[in-house]
Structures are given as structure tokens and as C-alpha cells.
Design a protein around this motif. Sequence first.
Motif, PDB file in Angstrom:
ATOM      1  N   GLY A   1       0.535  16.226  -9.228  1.00  6.36           N
ATOM      2  CA  GLY A   1       1.607  15.581  -9.767  1.00  6.36           C
ATOM      3  C   GLY A   1       1.630  14.075  -9.378  1.00  6.36           C
ATOM      4  N   LEU A   2       0.586  13.555  -8.561  1.00  6.93           N
ATOM      5  CA  LEU A   2       0.516  12.289  -8.011  1.00  6.93           C
ATOM      6  C   LEU A   2      -0.916  11.638  -8.639  1.00  6.93           C
ATOM      7  CD1 LEU A   2       1.115  13.522  -4.541  1.00  6.93           C
ATOM      8  CD2 LEU A   2       2.844  12.329  -5.649  1.00  6.93           C
ATOM      9  N   ALA A   3      -1.014  10.510  -7.943  1.00 11.33           N
ATOM     10  CA  ALA A   3      -1.963   9.495  -8.342  1.00 11.33           C
ATOM     11  C   ALA A   3      -2.599   8.815  -7.408  1.00 11.33           C
ATOM     12  CB  ALA A   3      -1.754   8.681  -9.649  1.00 11.33           C
ATOM     13  N   PRO A   4      -3.959   8.299  -7.334  1.00 12.76           N
ATOM     14  CA  PRO A   4      -4.540   7.660  -6.191  1.00 12.76           C
ATOM     15  C   PRO A   4      -4.321   6.117  -6.538  1.00 12.76           C
ATOM     16  CG  PRO A   4      -6.187   8.883  -7.555  1.00 12.76           C
ATOM     17  CD  PRO A   4      -4.824   8.828  -8.395  1.00 12.76           C
ATOM     18  N   ALA A   5      -2.816   5.944  -6.119  1.00  7.18           N
ATOM     19  CA  ALA A   5      -2.352   4.760  -6.463  1.00  7.18           C
ATOM     20  C   ALA A   5      -2.837   3.783  -5.300  1.00  7.18           C
ATOM     21  CB  ALA A   5      -0.710   4.780  -6.480  1.00  7.18           C
ATOM     22  N   VAL A   6      -2.038   3.663  -4.162  1.00  6.54           N
ATOM     23  CA  VAL A   6      -2.512   2.687  -3.355  1.00  6.54           C
ATOM     24  C   VAL A   6      -3.706   2.712  -2.808  1.00  6.54           C
ATOM     25  CG1 VAL A   6      -0.028   2.457  -2.686  1.00  6.54           C
ATOM     26  CG2 VAL A   6      -1.499   3.668  -1.388  1.00  6.54           C
ATOM     27  N   ILE A   7      -4.526   3.947  -2.885  1.00  5.83           N
ATOM     28  CA  ILE A   7      -5.955   3.916  -2.329  1.00  5.83           C
ATOM     29  C   ILE A   7      -6.809   3.351  -3.218  1.00  5.83           C
ATOM     30  CG2 ILE A   7      -5.534   5.831  -0.873  1.00  5.83           C
ATOM     31  CD1 ILE A   7      -7.230   7.544  -2.824  1.00  5.83           C
ATOM     32  N   SER A   8      -6.458   2.964  -4.726  1.00  5.50           N
ATOM     33  CA  SER A   8      -7.171   2.306  -5.443  1.00  5.50           C
ATOM     34  C   SER A   8      -7.738   0.778  -5.155  1.00  5.50           C
ATOM     35  CB  SER A   8      -6.482   2.248  -6.797  1.00  5.50           C
ATOM     36  OG  SER A   8      -6.468   3.645  -7.524  1.00  5.50           O
ATOM     37  N   MET A   9      -6.719   0.440  -4.390  1.00  5.00           N
ATOM     38  CA  MET A   9      -6.934  -1.104  -3.817  1.00  5.00           C
ATOM     39  C   MET A   9      -8.384  -1.268  -3.112  1.00  5.00           C
ATOM     40  SD  MET A   9      -3.091  -2.649  -3.297  1.00  5.00           S
ATOM     41  CE  MET A   9      -2.488  -1.135  -2.265  1.00  5.00           C
ATOM     42  N   PRO A  10      -8.638  -0.611  -2.205  1.00  7.75           N
ATOM     43  CA  PRO A  10     -10.017  -0.607  -1.630  1.00  7.75           C
ATOM     44  C   PRO A  10     -11.113   0.114  -2.392  1.00  7.75           C
ATOM     45  CG  PRO A  10      -8.844   1.019  -0.303  1.00  7.75           C
ATOM     46  CD  PRO A  10      -7.765   0.358  -1.540  1.00  7.75           C
ATOM     47  N   LEU A  11     -10.607   0.969  -3.080  1.00  2.45           N
ATOM     48  CA  LEU A  11     -11.779   1.815  -3.682  1.00  2.45           C
ATOM     49  C   LEU A  11     -12.293   1.461  -5.212  1.00  2.45           C
ATOM     50  CD1 LEU A  11     -10.153   5.628  -3.276  1.00  2.45           C
ATOM     51  CD2 LEU A  11     -12.246   4.530  -2.311  1.00  2.45           C
ATOM     52  N   LEU A  12     -11.318   1.078  -6.086  1.00  2.00           N
ATOM     53  CA  LEU A  12     -11.506   0.570  -7.403  1.00  2.00           C
ATOM     54  C   LEU A  12     -12.750  -0.604  -7.587  1.00  2.00           C
ATOM     55  CD1 LEU A  12      -8.695   1.581  -9.822  1.00  2.00           C
ATOM     56  CD2 LEU A  12     -10.645   2.868  -9.223  1.00  2.00           C
TER      57      LEU A  12
END
Length: 245
Positions: A127-138
Amino acid sequence: MTVVVHRSRERGITTLTLDSPANRNALSAALVGELGAALADCAGDPGVRAVLLTHTGSTFCAGADLRSPADPAAFVALLRAVVELPKPVVARVTGHVRAGGLGLLGACDIAVAGPDSTYAFTEALLGLAPAVISMPLLPRMDPRAAGRYYLTGERFGAAEAVRAGLLTEAADDVDAALAPVLDGLRRASPQGLAASKALVTATVVETFDRWTEDLSARSAALFASAEAKEGVTAFLERREPPWVL
């Protein structure tokens, strides 16, 4: 107090070893705090040419510690510290990486992993999302790969992680693969390394500048939601949440 991040140094390479086997090196308040402090020390130490980030046990990092979570702002600051450290950070992975651990891996400049390593973005399952880790990842990931694995939570191996942009190299012998990398870093000048790293991380830093506040708020809202609370509870109780069809 038990130390969960150990330090050693050999010829200018400081090795930081995540050593919290009880929770599979999850991102607890203690681990995030110790790793952040170690990186700050490395930043100010002229004897450190580069940082090698590795782990004990079969898991590099299991993601957020759901029983003893780190402060969200501290975790974001840790990711940014890895990206902005004026010295290369190299990940040595021989085990599994999950959820927030992938953010830590993605923040590193170079990442080499062994054949037994596996990867999964498990947030959506809770029920979550890879929110803040998207900053280095995407900025670094293949968009189609991110679209698939963010949504499905599937496990995948090291070869696919290379194709997806999460890893630099997959190798049967991780240390043999890292030897020329570390040799190259030892031969490079500190100024040259810092300036070169700034070039390749510029887009990631811009992403942090633009999205930190928004993605931190999204992450907090998701963690506070009833659906995520049920997902986390189901995970801790080793049962499926009610939305599984």
C-alpha cells in the motif's frame, strides 16, 4: 550500543559495512544515523579517495525497518549525502536488495553485484510507493523497467538489474570485477574525482532540489493511510493483505 556500520580502510578506500543481521540490514534509525555520520567523516578526510559500501549476511538492505524506522528526513538526507559526497561511492552487493535499499544502491556512483543477488520494489504490495527513492533512481533507470517493477513488485536478478540501470555490472566474482574499478579510483586525483562526479550526478541533484518536499509529503501520507497500515501489519504477521485477488 551495538555498532551496525563498521569502517575499515585500505590504500585510500574506506569500506563501510552494513552489519545488522537481525533485521537484514534494514534502514533503522541506528543504521541510517551511523551511515550518515560515517559518510560525513569520509567527506572531510583527505585520506579517503573513495567509499566502498558493502554488507554482511545474505541481504544488502531490506528497505525500511518497519519496527524501528528511521526519521524520513534523515533517510532523504542520507540518500542525498551519498549523491553529493565529493568522493565516489561504490556498492559491493552479494545479497538481496529490497524497497528503500534500492534507493541506497541507486544513490551510489558505481554498483557491482554477484549472481546470488535479487532485487524487488515491494512498496506497492504494502500500500506504499517508492516515493523518495525515486529521486536517485528514476534519473538512472530505464523507464520501462521502472514502470514494470515499481508496479508489480516482481523479483529480478543481477543481469536484469544491469539492464534496468540499477547496477553497473553483474559478476560471478564481485571482488575481481571491483579490482580495476578501485585501482582506477586510486589513480585519479581527488579534484578530478570530485569534479567528474559532479558532472554525472548533476541531474540527480536537480531532482532532489525539485522533488524532495513533494515526494516526502507523498511518502508520509501513504505511510499514514489505513491501507498502508493494513499492508504493513499483514507483512509483519506473514499473511496476505485483504486486497490480494
